[in-house]
Write a protein that holds these residues in place. Structure first.
Motif, short mmCIF file in Angstrom:
data_model
loop_
_atom_site.label_atom_id
_atom_site.label_comp_id
_atom_site.label_asym_id
_atom_site.label_seq_id
_atom_site.Cartn_x
_atom_site.Cartn_y
_atom_site.Cartn_z
N ASN A 138 14.43 25.10 29.52
CA ASN A 138 15.59 24.87 29.46
C ASN A 138 15.92 24.93 27.95
O ASN A 138 15.52 23.98 27.30
N PRO A 139 17.07 25.64 27.66
CA PRO A 139 17.78 25.66 26.09
C PRO A 139 18.12 24.43 25.74
O PRO A 139 18.19 24.26 24.53
N GLU A 140 18.69 23.67 26.65
CA GLU A 140 19.57 22.41 26.37
C GLU A 140 18.38 21.45 25.82
O GLU A 140 18.64 20.58 25.18
N PHE A 141 17.18 21.54 26.07
CA PHE A 141 15.92 20.65 25.56
C PHE A 141 15.02 21.10 24.83
O PHE A 141 13.87 20.37 24.68
N VAL A 142 15.28 22.27 24.17
CA VAL A 142 14.36 22.82 23.34
C VAL A 142 13.71 22.02 22.12
O VAL A 142 12.59 22.00 21.68
N ASN A 143 14.64 21.29 21.62
CA ASN A 143 14.22 20.20 20.63
C ASN A 143 13.76 18.77 20.79
O ASN A 143 13.29 18.19 19.89
N MET A 144 13.77 18.75 22.29
CA MET A 144 13.07 17.34 22.70
C MET A 144 11.64 17.26 22.21
O MET A 144 10.89 18.31 22.56
N LYS A 145 11.13 16.24 21.89
CA LYS A 145 9.55 16.13 21.86
C LYS A 145 9.00 15.51 23.06
O LYS A 145 9.71 14.62 23.60
N ILE A 146 7.94 15.99 23.36
CA ILE A 146 7.23 15.70 24.58
C ILE A 146 5.77 15.15 24.40
O ILE A 146 5.12 15.74 23.63
N ASN A 149 4.83 17.72 39.99
CA ASN A 149 3.68 16.91 38.90
C ASN A 149 4.47 17.09 37.74
O ASN A 149 5.34 17.80 37.41
N GLY A 150 3.60 16.47 36.57
CA GLY A 150 4.06 16.43 35.11
C GLY A 150 4.09 17.69 34.73
O GLY A 150 4.91 17.88 33.50
N LEU A 151 3.24 18.58 34.69
CA LEU A 151 3.05 19.69 34.23
C LEU A 151 4.31 20.48 34.49
O LEU A 151 4.98 21.40 33.68
N ASP A 152 4.71 20.69 35.85
CA ASP A 152 5.99 21.32 36.29
C ASP A 152 7.02 20.96 35.66
O ASP A 152 7.91 21.69 35.12
N VAL A 153 7.07 19.59 35.20
CA VAL A 153 8.25 19.03 34.62
C VAL A 153 8.19 19.63 33.01
O VAL A 153 9.15 19.76 32.40
N LEU A 154 7.08 19.48 32.28
CA LEU A 154 6.84 20.05 31.22
C LEU A 154 7.32 21.50 31.00
O LEU A 154 8.21 21.89 30.20
N ARG A 155 6.96 22.30 32.01
CA ARG A 155 7.26 23.63 31.87
C ARG A 155 8.73 23.70 31.93
O ARG A 155 9.68 24.55 31.51
N PHE A 156 9.37 22.97 33.09
CA PHE A 156 11.08 23.09 33.15
C PHE A 156 11.58 22.75 31.93
O PHE A 156 12.72 23.32 31.64
N THR A 157 11.22 21.69 31.47
CA THR A 157 11.84 21.36 30.31
C THR A 157 11.86 22.17 29.02
O THR A 157 12.92 22.54 28.53
#
Length: 191
Positions: free
Chosen positions: A140-148, A129-137
């Motif tokens: 992950n240090p590669e996506f720390v600055n990505m806005k969600i 689900n989306g909550l798991d995707v949010l937590r995974f992202t």
């Protein structure tokens, strides 16, 4: 070309260079003076912002300039293809690049391939689900600055957890196109 002359702008807008200079003198069009000569140059991004702020039509020539300016890239994750296409259509009209994923596995691959600046995320999807995707992202240090941005029909009072888990914004369904556009633009500008 990083900067435009008053002549370039006049031609693209179908006005005289003197009118462009008046815009510059009034402070409504940001420009830079060349040393020694005093000629004005306008950064492409400032010209595009001027056009958008004043609802000026972007011609084919202007569209080429828009292409040259770095545009935000948004990964849209939702299991409903119609929702994905709708979000994509609205954002593309604002010169925002979009990528669509209909499930969490596809989203993971596209995250690494495209490295978007922003992700819109539906919480209720089959499989992961989306909550798991949010937590995974967020882990992950590669996506720390990505806005969600969470886009969900879930009651807003139940959304506290997504903010705790790292969402930058929540848009409640149903929403207006303007809400979507302004949220994406604010996050793209780092606000």
């Amino acid at each position: 070309m990083e900067y435009l002359t008053t002549g370039n702008i006049a031609k693209q807008l179908g006005i005289t260079p003197r009118t462009v200079i008046r815009y510059i003198k009034k402070g409504v069009l940001k420009s830079y003076k060349l040393p020694g000569r005093g000629n004005n140059r306008v950064a492409k991004k400032d010209f595009i912002a001027f056009c958008k702020a004043n609802a000026l039509p972007l011609t084919n020539e202007t569209a080429v300039i828009v292409e040259a300016v770095k545009r935000p890239k948004v990964l849209i994750i939702d299991d409903d293809i119609n929702v994905c296409k709708s979000i994509s259509r609205v954002l593309k009209r604002q010169y925002i690049d979009t990528i669509i994923a209909q499930d969490s596995f596809q989203a993971g691959a596209l995250l690494y391939e495209h490295k978007p600046q922003i992700m819109t995320l539906d919480l209720h999807m089959p499989g992961i689900n989306g909550l798991d995707v949010l937590r995974f992202t967020r882990e992950n240090p590669e996506f720390v600055n990505m806005k969600i941005i969470i886009i969900s029909g879930t009651a807003i009072e139940n959304m506290q957890q997504v903010l705790i888990d790292g969402a930058d914004a929540i848009i409640q369904k149903p929403y207006s196109n303007q809400t979507l556009i302004s949220t994406v633009q604010q996050l793209a500008q780092g606000e």
